[in-house]
Design a protein around this motif. Structure first.
Motif, PDB file in Angstrom:
ATOM      1  N   THR A  17      35.110 -49.002  -0.693  1.00 39.66           N
ATOM      2  CA  THR A  17      35.823 -47.888  -0.924  1.00 39.66           C
ATOM      3  C   THR A  17      37.294 -48.149  -0.592  1.00 39.66           C
ATOM      4  O   THR A  17      38.208 -47.697  -1.765  1.00 39.66           O
ATOM      5  N   ALA A  76      39.899 -39.359   4.849  1.00 38.66           N
ATOM      6  CA  ALA A  76      39.001 -38.970   3.618  1.00 38.66           C
ATOM      7  C   ALA A  76      39.156 -37.587   3.104  1.00 38.66           C
ATOM      8  O   ALA A  76      39.128 -37.789   1.864  1.00 38.66           O
ATOM      9  N   ILE A  80      39.760 -37.310  -1.014  1.00 41.05           N
ATOM     10  CA  ILE A  80      38.686 -36.590  -1.924  1.00 41.05           C
ATOM     11  C   ILE A  80      39.517 -35.660  -2.971  1.00 41.05           C
ATOM     12  O   ILE A  80      39.291 -35.380  -4.031  1.00 41.05           O
ATOM     13  N   LEU A  84      39.115 -35.444  -6.751  1.00 42.05           N
ATOM     14  CA  LEU A  84      38.646 -34.073  -7.539  1.00 42.05           C
ATOM     15  C   LEU A  84      39.950 -33.617  -8.435  1.00 42.05           C
ATOM     16  O   LEU A  84      39.445 -33.208  -9.444  1.00 42.05           O
ATOM     17  N   ASN A 119      34.186 -40.652  -9.824  1.00 39.68           N
ATOM     18  CA  ASN A 119      34.761 -39.943  -8.936  1.00 39.68           C
ATOM     19  C   ASN A 119      33.788 -39.210  -8.088  1.00 39.68           C
ATOM     20  O   ASN A 119      33.977 -39.062  -6.763  1.00 39.68           O
ATOM     21  N   TYR A 122      32.639 -41.735  -5.413  1.00 32.57           N
ATOM     22  CA  TYR A 122      33.986 -41.869  -4.302  1.00 32.57           C
ATOM     23  C   TYR A 122      33.879 -40.711  -3.302  1.00 32.57           C
ATOM     24  O   TYR A 122      33.882 -40.959  -2.224  1.00 32.57           O
ATOM     25  N   ILE A 123      33.570 -39.847  -3.977  1.00 27.87           N
ATOM     26  CA  ILE A 123      33.339 -38.380  -3.027  1.00 27.87           C
ATOM     27  C   ILE A 123      32.405 -38.161  -2.139  1.00 27.87           C
ATOM     28  O   ILE A 123      32.381 -37.938  -1.015  1.00 27.87           O
ATOM     29  N   LEU A 126      33.090 -40.833   0.421  1.00 31.13           N
ATOM     30  CA  LEU A 126      33.785 -40.373   1.689  1.00 31.13           C
ATOM     31  C   LEU A 126      33.418 -39.238   2.446  1.00 31.13           C
ATOM     32  O   LEU A 126      33.511 -39.070   3.807  1.00 31.13           O
ATOM     33  N   LEU A 127      32.637 -38.171   1.850  1.00 35.82           N
ATOM     34  CA  LEU A 127      31.760 -37.162   2.576  1.00 35.82           C
ATOM     35  C   LEU A 127      30.912 -37.961   3.801  1.00 35.82           C
ATOM     36  O   LEU A 127      30.812 -37.424   4.676  1.00 35.82           O
TER      37      LEU A 127
END
Length: 148
Positions: A17, A76, A80, A84, A119, A122-123, A126-127
């Protein structure tokens, strides 16, 4: 029972990432941010000039912080936000799939614009890093930084 290799998961997620964000950010600044600014104007992003500078450097510096595992949970959040923003201003218009074969040439396949799948990936990563933190092999762990 805990998996003895579980400590490696955040490291692997941070590496791929972090590299991804650095590469995407660098692509926006390598030839100047004017081209990226034009995209921001087309998509109606407010303060497009300022955002054309902030967004790529957030990706570059955020990606580097992820690689090091430094302030993982904290960094993060703006990453994010960039995902978004990209998803709802550009990628959403092209559907879900990030790989769209639209033709075939003698030199290989032609691909259309990517959808929002990448997207969301990646989100999700990161979460996951917000939940787990940078892990055992991170600067956060070495410095005992707790961002909860």
């Amino acid at each position: 029972m805990e998996n003895k290799f579980g400590a490696w998961s955040p490291l692997l997620l941070r590496i791929i990432t972090g590299i991804g964000f650095i590469v995407h950010g660098w692509a926006k600044v390598a030839r100047g941010t004017a081209g990226f600014e034009k995209l921001l104007i087309q998509t109606g992003i407010p303060m497009h000039h300022l955002m054309s500078i902030i967004a790529p450097y957030t990706e570059i510096l955020g990606g580097a912080a992820l690689l090091a595992g430094l302030f993982t949970r904290l960094i993060a959040v703006p990453l994010i936000v960039t995902m978004l923003t990209a998803m709802f201003t550009v990628n959403i218009n092209y559907g879900f799939s990030s790989i769209k074969t639209i033709g075939l040439t003698p030199s290989g396949p032609l691909f259309g614009p990517p959808g929002y799948e990448i997207n969301l990936l990646y989100i999700a990563v990161l979460l996951s890093l917000i939940i787990t933190g940078g892990g055992k092999f991170s600067a956060d762990h070495q410095f005992k930084l707790k961002w909860r």
